[in-house]
Enzyme design. Structure first.
Site, short mmCIF file in Angstrom:
data_model
loop_
_atom_site.label_atom_id
_atom_site.label_comp_id
_atom_site.label_asym_id
_atom_site.label_seq_id
_atom_site.Cartn_x
_atom_site.Cartn_y
_atom_site.Cartn_z
N HIS A 74 9.56 -96.12 4.47
CA HIS A 74 9.39 -97.41 3.79
C HIS A 74 7.92 -97.83 3.88
O HIS A 74 7.34 -97.88 4.98
CB HIS A 74 10.27 -98.47 4.44
CG HIS A 74 10.30 -99.77 3.69
ND1 HIS A 74 11.14 -99.99 2.61
CD2 HIS A 74 9.58 -100.92 3.82
CE1 HIS A 74 10.95 -101.20 2.14
NE2 HIS A 74 10.00 -101.78 2.86
N SER A 75 7.31 -98.11 2.74
CA SER A 75 5.93 -98.58 2.66
C SER A 75 4.99 -97.55 3.30
O SER A 75 4.90 -96.42 2.81
CB SER A 75 5.81 -99.97 3.30
OG SER A 75 4.61 -100.60 2.92
N LYS A 76 4.31 -97.88 4.38
CA LYS A 76 3.46 -96.88 5.04
C LYS A 76 4.28 -95.65 5.41
O LYS A 76 3.78 -94.51 5.31
CB LYS A 76 2.84 -97.47 6.31
CG LYS A 76 1.90 -96.50 7.03
CD LYS A 76 1.75 -96.79 8.51
CE LYS A 76 2.93 -96.32 9.31
NZ LYS A 76 2.75 -96.46 10.77
#
Length: 262
Positions: free
Chosen positions: A90-92
């Protein structure tokens, strides 16, 4: 699985697929602590815990994407022969999962059965909207508060916040300093999750297809950037459904309408 990089949330010899989960910037492995209860029982969740976060809080944090990828690769390499595996980030974490899958392909190592990329633009479309590295501690803390991804209670505990700050700053700085290096098209079945109300532009989400040979399945989640919390039930249902398809498990498969990408 005695390795500080790995946090297994279930030890089950009968589980026949392993899902490695990569948290967002500022998040720890314990973001995924409830996933084993929400996914089908044949899958086990192992979350990634980088130095400077979670129980590794006092360790010096990683300062580059390459450093994290190398650490994770060393930690999980010996597990590849045990059972099939997939990646969720998720994201990074999506950035790390993607780069790790690319590294495995470059080295002709076992590949994940499926790659789940969540709440992240394609790396080569990223736009630097905030220079986190240049912010003072107080400015950085205020900015983190506004993202609504950190439990509010953290900001009410000055001593805890002081311990967390180096890891938090490192997470955001490494994302800013990351530069994508084009490689061969990634040959891994992929699902990309995106929030309907996230600030990521549609063309940045679609651009993932430029680096992935398999046709991507795009799934819309009716939330903002941290739909991993606000819409966890839907997210894990979609992940579980795809994992069951990949594993060709018998029995009833959960059905949800596919979301059309705008």
């Amino acid at each position: 699985m005695n390795n500080p990089w790995l946090v297994p949330f279930k030890s089950d010899a009968n589980a026949d697929h392993r899902l490695f989960c990569f948290p967002y910037a500022g998040g720890s492995a314990y973001v995924f602590r409830s996933w084993n209860q929400m996914l089908p029982p044949s899958f086990e969740v192992v979350a990634i815990q980088a130095p400077g976060t979670g129980k590794r809080l006092i360790e010096p944090p990683c300062m580059s994407v390459e450093e994290i990828v190398s650490g994770v690769l060393e930690a999980i390499g010996s597990l590849f022969g045990e059972k099939p595996f997939s990646f969720f980030g998720h994201s990074k974490g999506a950035l790390i999962a993607f780069e790790l899958a690319a590294k495995l392909q470059q080295r002709n190592m076992p590949q994940p059965k499926h790659l789940f990329l969540s709440a992240s633009p394609a790396p080569w479309t990223r736009i630097l909207r905030q220079d986190y590295a240049s912010l003072s501690d107080s400015e950085f803390i205020e900015r983190i508060k506004s993202l609504n991804g950190t439990p509010p209670g953290v900001f009410e505990e000055p001593e805890l916040l002081k311990l967390l700050l180096p890891g938090l700053r490192a997470d955001f700085t490494l994302c800013e300093r990351y530069s994508h290096r084009p490689t061969d098209m990634l040959r891994v079945p992929t699902t990309v999750f995106f929030g309907e109300y996230d600030q990521i532009e549609p063309h940045q989400v679609r651009a993932w297809q430029d680096a992935i040979a398999c046709e991507i399945r795009f799934e819309s989640i009716p939330g903002e950037h941290f739909f991993i919390h606000s819409h966890l039930e839907r997210l894990t249902m979609l992940v579980g459904r795809q994992l069951r398809r990949n594993s060709n498990l018998r029995g009833e498969i959960m059905t949800l309408p596919a979301m059309e990408f705008p």
